[in-house]
Design an enzyme around this catalytic site. Structure first.
Site, PDB file in Angstrom:
ATOM      1  N   CYS A   1     -15.264   2.573   8.545  1.00 29.72           N
ATOM      2  CA  CYS A   1     -16.605   2.455   8.486  1.00 29.72           C
ATOM      3  C   CYS A   1     -16.390   0.626   8.010  1.00 29.72           C
ATOM      4  O   CYS A   1     -16.071   0.399   6.876  1.00 29.72           O
ATOM      5  CB  CYS A   1     -17.017   2.748   7.903  1.00 29.72           C
TER       6      CYS A   1
ATOM      7  N   ASP B   1       1.112  -1.157   0.144  1.00 32.47           N
ATOM      8  CA  ASP B   1       0.024  -0.123   0.150  1.00 32.47           C
ATOM      9  C   ASP B   1       0.912   1.198  -0.063  1.00 32.47           C
ATOM     10  O   ASP B   1       0.900   2.797   0.250  1.00 32.47           O
ATOM     11  CB  ASP B   1      -0.725  -0.243   0.774  1.00 32.47           C
TER      12      ASP B   1
ATOM     13  N   CYS C   1     -17.948   8.371   1.422  1.00 36.07           N
ATOM     14  CA  CYS C   1     -17.383   7.217   2.205  1.00 36.07           C
ATOM     15  C   CYS C   1     -16.912   7.800   4.081  1.00 36.07           C
ATOM     16  O   CYS C   1     -16.415   8.668   3.587  1.00 36.07           O
ATOM     17  CB  CYS C   1     -16.650   6.750   1.663  1.00 36.07           C
TER      18      CYS C   1
ATOM     19  N   CYS D   1     -27.213  -9.192  -5.952  1.00 35.48           N
ATOM     20  CA  CYS D   1     -27.321  -8.803  -4.332  1.00 35.48           C
ATOM     21  C   CYS D   1     -26.409  -7.087  -4.735  1.00 35.48           C
ATOM     22  O   CYS D   1     -25.651  -6.790  -5.622  1.00 35.48           O
ATOM     23  CB  CYS D   1     -25.481  -9.373  -3.572  1.00 35.48           C
TER      24      CYS D   1
ATOM     25  N   CYS E   1     -25.116   1.755   3.026  1.00 37.26           N
ATOM     26  CA  CYS E   1     -24.040   2.180   3.759  1.00 37.26           C
ATOM     27  C   CYS E   1     -24.993   3.723   4.108  1.00 37.26           C
ATOM     28  O   CYS E   1     -25.866   4.219   3.042  1.00 37.26           O
ATOM     29  CB  CYS E   1     -23.857   2.984   1.859  1.00 37.26           C
TER      30      CYS E   1
ATOM     31  N   CYS F   1     -22.127  -7.949   3.285  1.00 38.47           N
ATOM     32  CA  CYS F   1     -21.955  -8.812   2.325  1.00 38.47           C
ATOM     33  C   CYS F   1     -22.337 -10.314   2.855  1.00 38.47           C
ATOM     34  O   CYS F   1     -21.721 -10.932   3.702  1.00 38.47           O
ATOM     35  CB  CYS F   1     -20.084  -8.392   2.637  1.00 38.47           C
TER      36      CYS F   1
END
Length: 395
Positions: free
Chosen positions: A259, A152, A232, A209, A216, A266
């Site tokens: 969050c 990252d 977000c 789905c 959110c 999922c």
């Protein structure tokens, strides 16, 4: 991009591409990685063009918010071989950080802080980098192939690399989804100068789905597979440096760092496993701490309390900004108002401004009385004092 120590002097071993791939996989698993996969570093022209077009559309729409670096070095970002011309294989590794319980449970305890699962233990960058360097050292010491290590820290689209390597697919929430680990994987990459047999890419299994999209709190997904970071909560509480948009503050709830809603919603998480890595076990200071306690942190105690965690990197003032918004959303004036009063006197204008908003939510009458006589040197904080009360804005 991590560098390896000086080279050893013993001669390299010879191995066929398949034997080398198997040896790297075995070593990665022995080092504690939960999954390892291999993908070609060279992209087909159509795939490269599609990646560039998607990234350009994301940036052109401003969805990156303050993360301007996403619009830089786009050629390198979409193509590992452009990032490092010597790359022939992407080795994608993953660490499972699955929680023991549903992380959304704390959202109902409004006087406690909700911290994203990924940040509750040791900073994963440190864990991942140490193990990736060990894997790189094994490859170099044993086989003497050139390589570069990434965690990252470079313009490499790691979720796409992980999908090509067979770990999972980029779900509608734009995060990686694994049939074995759900939405709970940390990713890292190692670029190799030798071409190795690739694993089969994973296919998309989201189907019809919409669970991650519909859950959110801020409606940050304008469409499946598209995220507007400006809405977000993870971006707002971690990456965004200033005051958060007033219209979005109530949706933060008690989320003070990140969050997990879209990840936890999922359905593939039914196959997820609790993390076995001890470093990712939740620290008590990050596992639902009381908001009022967090409001007492000065810079030194903040740094001490969150040393070694991802939370430390946003700094005390941004953290206390988030705490103040959460206090305003708590709906518990008896316990929250004393903490807000403390933050109203904070040295940071960012924290004071957030505390003003919290006061307007918890005690509108007191807010109305005090703003008539307030003296405030910072223009942004004065704007918070002069803003309409919540019920006035709703009219």
């Amino acid at each position: 991009m991590a560098r390896l120590p000086p080279t050893p002097t013993r001669p390299p071993q010879r191995a066929s591409p398949r034997a080398l791939r198997d040896a790297i996989r075995d070593k990665a698993l022995a080092l504690g990685f939960d999954a390892v996969g291999f993908a070609p570093a060279r992209l087909a022209p159509d795939a490269r063009r599609q990646r560039l077009e998607r990234l350009a559309a994301f940036v052109d729409q401003g969805f990156q918010g303050d993360m301007g670096w996403l619009g830089d070095r786009t050629e390198e970002r979409v193509d590992p071989e452009t990032l490092w011309p010597g790359a022939r294989t992407v080795v994608s590794v993953a660490l499972n950080y699955g929680p023991a319980n549903d992380p959304r449970a704390v959202l109902a305890e409004r006087d406690r802080a909700a911290v994203s699962v990924y940040a509750q233990g040791r900073d994963y960058h440190d864990v991942m980098k140490t193990r990736l360097k060990a894997l790189g050292r094994f490859i170099w010491d044993t086989y003497r192939h050139d390589l570069k290590v990434f965690v990252d820290t470079a313009p490499l689209m790691e979720k796409l690399a992980a999908q090509q390597a067979g770990h999972g697919w980029q779900g509608k929430h734009t995060n990686l989804v694994s049939r074995q680990f759900g939405s709970w994987l940390f990713l890292g990459e190692l670029l190799l100068s030798v071409e190795l047999p690739a694993d089969e890419p994973e296919e998309d299994h989201c189907g019809q789905c919409r669970a991650c999209l519909d859950v959110c709190p801020t409606k940050a997904f304008p469409a499946p597979y598209r995220l507007d970071a400006r809405r977000c909560i993870s971006y707002l509480t971690i990456e965004h440096e200033g005051a958060i948009d007033r219209a979005l503050r109530p949706a933060l709830g008690n989320r003070i760092y990140g969050c997990d809603d879209c990840l936890a919603a999922c359905p593939w998480n039914k196959f997820a496993q609790e993390a076995r890595e001890a470093a990712f076990a939740p620290r008590a200071v990050l596992d639902g701490p009381h908001l009022a306690d967090l409001a007492t942190l000065d810079d030194e105690t903040f740094r001490t309390r969150f040393s070694g965690t991802a939370v430390k990197r946003i700094g005390r003032n941004r953290f206390l900004r988030n705490v103040a918004y959460a206090l305003g959303n708590s709906g518990t004036p008896a316990t929250s108002l004393p903490a807000v009063e403390r933050l109203l006197k904070d040295a940071s204008p960012l924290v004071r401004g957030a505390a003003v908003w919290a006061l307007s939510r918890l005690a509108p009458a007191a807010f109305e009385r005090r703003r008539r006589a307030v003296t405030e040197p910072d223009a942004a904080v004065r704007d918070e004092w002069s803003s309409p009360l919540p019920e006035e804005r709703a009219q």
